[in-house]
Design a protein around this motif. Structure first.
Motif, mmCIF file in Angstrom:
data_model
loop_
_atom_site.group_PDB
_atom_site.id
_atom_site.type_symbol
_atom_site.label_atom_id
_atom_site.label_comp_id
_atom_site.label_asym_id
_atom_site.label_seq_id
_atom_site.Cartn_x
_atom_site.Cartn_y
_atom_site.Cartn_z
ATOM 1 N N GLY A 1 -8.043 3.475 6.837
ATOM 2 C CA GLY A 1 -9.488 3.633 6.726
ATOM 3 C C GLY A 1 -10.033 3.395 5.326
ATOM 4 O O GLY A 1 -11.218 3.602 5.075
ATOM 5 N N ARG A 2 -9.152 2.982 4.426
ATOM 6 C CA ARG A 2 -9.588 2.680 3.059
ATOM 7 C C ARG A 2 -8.774 1.520 2.518
ATOM 8 O O ARG A 2 -7.588 1.378 2.828
ATOM 9 N N ARG A 3 -9.406 0.753 1.649
ATOM 10 C CA ARG A 3 -8.715 -0.343 0.994
ATOM 11 C C ARG A 3 -7.706 0.246 -0.005
ATOM 12 O O ARG A 3 -8.026 1.204 -0.711
ATOM 13 N N PRO A 4 -6.474 -0.291 -0.079
ATOM 14 C CA PRO A 4 -5.494 0.282 -1.012
ATOM 15 C C PRO A 4 -5.786 -0.076 -2.467
ATOM 16 O O PRO A 4 -6.356 -1.127 -2.761
ATOM 17 N N LYS A 5 -5.395 0.822 -3.354
ATOM 18 C CA LYS A 5 -5.343 0.484 -4.777
ATOM 19 C C LYS A 5 -4.046 -0.279 -5.001
ATOM 20 O O LYS A 5 -2.979 0.156 -4.568
ATOM 21 N N ILE A 6 -4.162 -1.395 -5.717
ATOM 22 C CA ILE A 6 -2.991 -2.272 -5.841
ATOM 23 C C ILE A 6 -2.331 -2.138 -7.213
ATOM 24 O O ILE A 6 -2.990 -2.188 -8.247
ATOM 25 N N VAL A 7 -1.014 -1.949 -7.155
ATOM 26 C CA VAL A 7 -0.208 -1.853 -8.376
ATOM 27 C C VAL A 7 0.808 -2.979 -8.347
ATOM 28 O O VAL A 7 1.557 -3.108 -7.378
ATOM 29 N N THR A 8 0.843 -3.800 -9.374
ATOM 30 C CA THR A 8 1.872 -4.832 -9.436
ATOM 31 C C THR A 8 2.945 -4.413 -10.436
ATOM 32 O O THR A 8 2.700 -3.621 -11.348
ATOM 33 N N SER B 1 -0.222 11.187 -7.369
ATOM 34 C CA SER B 1 -0.126 12.536 -6.795
ATOM 35 C C SER B 1 -1.472 13.263 -6.758
ATOM 36 O O SER B 1 -1.608 14.260 -6.059
ATOM 37 N N THR B 2 -2.455 12.758 -7.498
ATOM 38 C CA THR B 2 -3.724 13.493 -7.548
ATOM 39 C C THR B 2 -4.923 12.705 -6.999
ATOM 40 O O THR B 2 -5.886 13.311 -6.527
ATOM 41 N N GLU B 3 -4.882 11.373 -7.089
ATOM 42 C CA GLU B 3 -6.033 10.587 -6.622
ATOM 43 C C GLU B 3 -5.847 10.168 -5.177
ATOM 44 O O GLU B 3 -4.718 10.054 -4.690
ATOM 45 N N GLU B 4 -6.954 9.890 -4.521
ATOM 46 C CA GLU B 4 -6.869 9.485 -3.128
ATOM 47 C C GLU B 4 -6.273 8.080 -3.010
ATOM 48 O O GLU B 4 -6.607 7.189 -3.789
ATOM 49 N N GLY B 5 -5.401 7.884 -2.039
ATOM 50 C CA GLY B 5 -4.789 6.582 -1.780
ATOM 51 C C GLY B 5 -5.623 5.818 -0.773
ATOM 52 O O GLY B 5 -6.820 6.060 -0.690
ATOM 53 N N PRO B 6 -5.059 4.919 -0.018
ATOM 54 C CA PRO B 6 -3.654 4.512 -0.080
ATOM 55 C C PRO B 6 -3.349 3.648 -1.296
ATOM 56 O O PRO B 6 -4.257 3.130 -1.948
ATOM 57 N N TRP B 7 -2.053 3.509 -1.593
ATOM 58 C CA TRP B 7 -1.568 2.679 -2.690
ATOM 59 C C TRP B 7 -0.698 1.561 -2.127
ATOM 60 O O TRP B 7 0.001 1.775 -1.143
ATOM 61 N N LEU B 8 -0.764 0.411 -2.777
ATOM 62 C CA LEU B 8 0.140 -0.691 -2.410
ATOM 63 C C LEU B 8 0.863 -1.146 -3.676
ATOM 64 O O LEU B 8 0.237 -1.663 -4.607
ATOM 65 N N LEU B 9 2.178 -0.918 -3.706
ATOM 66 C CA LEU B 9 3.002 -1.374 -4.842
ATOM 67 C C LEU B 9 3.582 -2.732 -4.487
ATOM 68 O O LEU B 9 4.289 -2.855 -3.479
ATOM 69 N N LEU B 10 3.321 -3.733 -5.316
ATOM 70 C CA LEU B 10 3.791 -5.087 -5.030
ATOM 71 C C LEU B 10 4.970 -5.472 -5.921
ATOM 72 O O LEU B 10 4.933 -5.280 -7.147
#
Lengths: 195, 195
Positions: free
Chosen positions: A104-111, A131-140
């Motif tokens: 339901g949310r666009r991920p924050k992207i980490v390369t 651990s504290t901010e809302e996700g989702p996260w995408l690690l590339l």
């Protein structure tokens, strides 16, 4: 910490080859197995294998079929559990779309990159954000000689390279995923007990 | 920390198979490459591949020849550097003898296992020992379904299993080596910055 929603993506295109040209790399069987098992260990929400070529997507599907539905699932249920987290997508845009639909949310992207950039973020600050901010996260994670510059530069964060003891930083992508997930999502026993 | 003398050993015999029988496992090409690269990253003093069978030792020698002296060395000097740290030995006793000759002292032996033992040691206490007590150290990793009980129980220390987030602990030996070396020898940034 345990609730943080993190996806990992293995990028086969666009990545560089040894000459700095943009290419698509081949799927490697052990990247599927090892990284799925790492993903299960760190309870990621999904492992996305990003490859634009249909023949390579079919190869992944065939391997998955054996381990998730075929004889492999009966022979090794632990492997079935790990590989069930794997999904193939054609592009980074498709990966982002899939996560957005799921969460339901666009991920924050980490390369991740073996080089240091002026705006690279360290492990400890990123661990805290996850651990504290809302996700989702995408690690590339890039295969070949690394993610193309445009993907890297358009990310929300670029993670610092993995350094061990000394100057050598030529880990396999499998090893990099293991170490990076442990640093970002593993138990914080070192911090808890050493200080 | 940087001076700590640590060897890693990959044990192909004696290890268990799925049925709990003692066997010798086959050499896996990516165990040679990935673990050599991890070893170079964490500046280990040596990577010992322990296999009793001559045919398997010859296979390792052939692979090493290509990457250390053959075309592979020219094609990828980083890989040459990593694989130069690899030595094949026939047994754990031979591994211990080699380290004793190199370092002038018998190594303290640490075994790793996916199970917890009553006398298992945690990552933080072992990290502290390695950085403050005199070495050399030999960290042993089992292939197949793990090191035989006698090897495990005769070690100086048994390291706690790798836990991530949750119950799954079925990492590949390659991933376990990566995470364990990072926890024991990697930068202590989490401890340094989080507390």
């Amino acid at each position: 910490m345990s609730a943080a929603c993190v996806y990992i993506g293995l990028v086969h295109y666009p990545v560089y080859n040894k000459k700095g040209e943009l290419i698509a790399t081949s799927v490697t069987n052990l990247d599927l197995h090892d990284i799925s098992r790492i993903g299960a260990t760190y309870a990621v929400a999904g492992y996305l294998v990003i490859h634009p070529h249909l023949a390579q997507q079919r190869l992944v599907a065939e391997i998955l079929h054996y381990w998730v539905e075929g004889y492999g699932a009966e022979y090794n249920p632990d492997r079935k559990q790990a590989l069930q987290g794997l999904t193939t997508v054609s592009s980074l845009a498709e990966a982002i779309g899939l996560i957005e639909r799921n969460e339901g949310r666009r991920p924050k992207i980490v390369t991740t990159d073996a080089r240091l950039f002026p705006n690279s973020i360290g492990y400890c600050p990123l661990r805290r954000k996850i651990s504290t901010e809302e996700g989702p996260w995408l690690l590339l994670f890039g295969t070949g000689f690394g993610l193309d510059r445009q993907t890297t530069e358009s990310a929300d964060y670029i993670l610092e390279p993995v350094w061990g003891r000394g100057e050598y930083n030529h880990l396999s992508v499998r090893s990099a995923v293991a170490i990076i997930l442990d640093r970002l999502l593993g138990p914080s026993f070192l911090g808890d007990k050493e200080n």
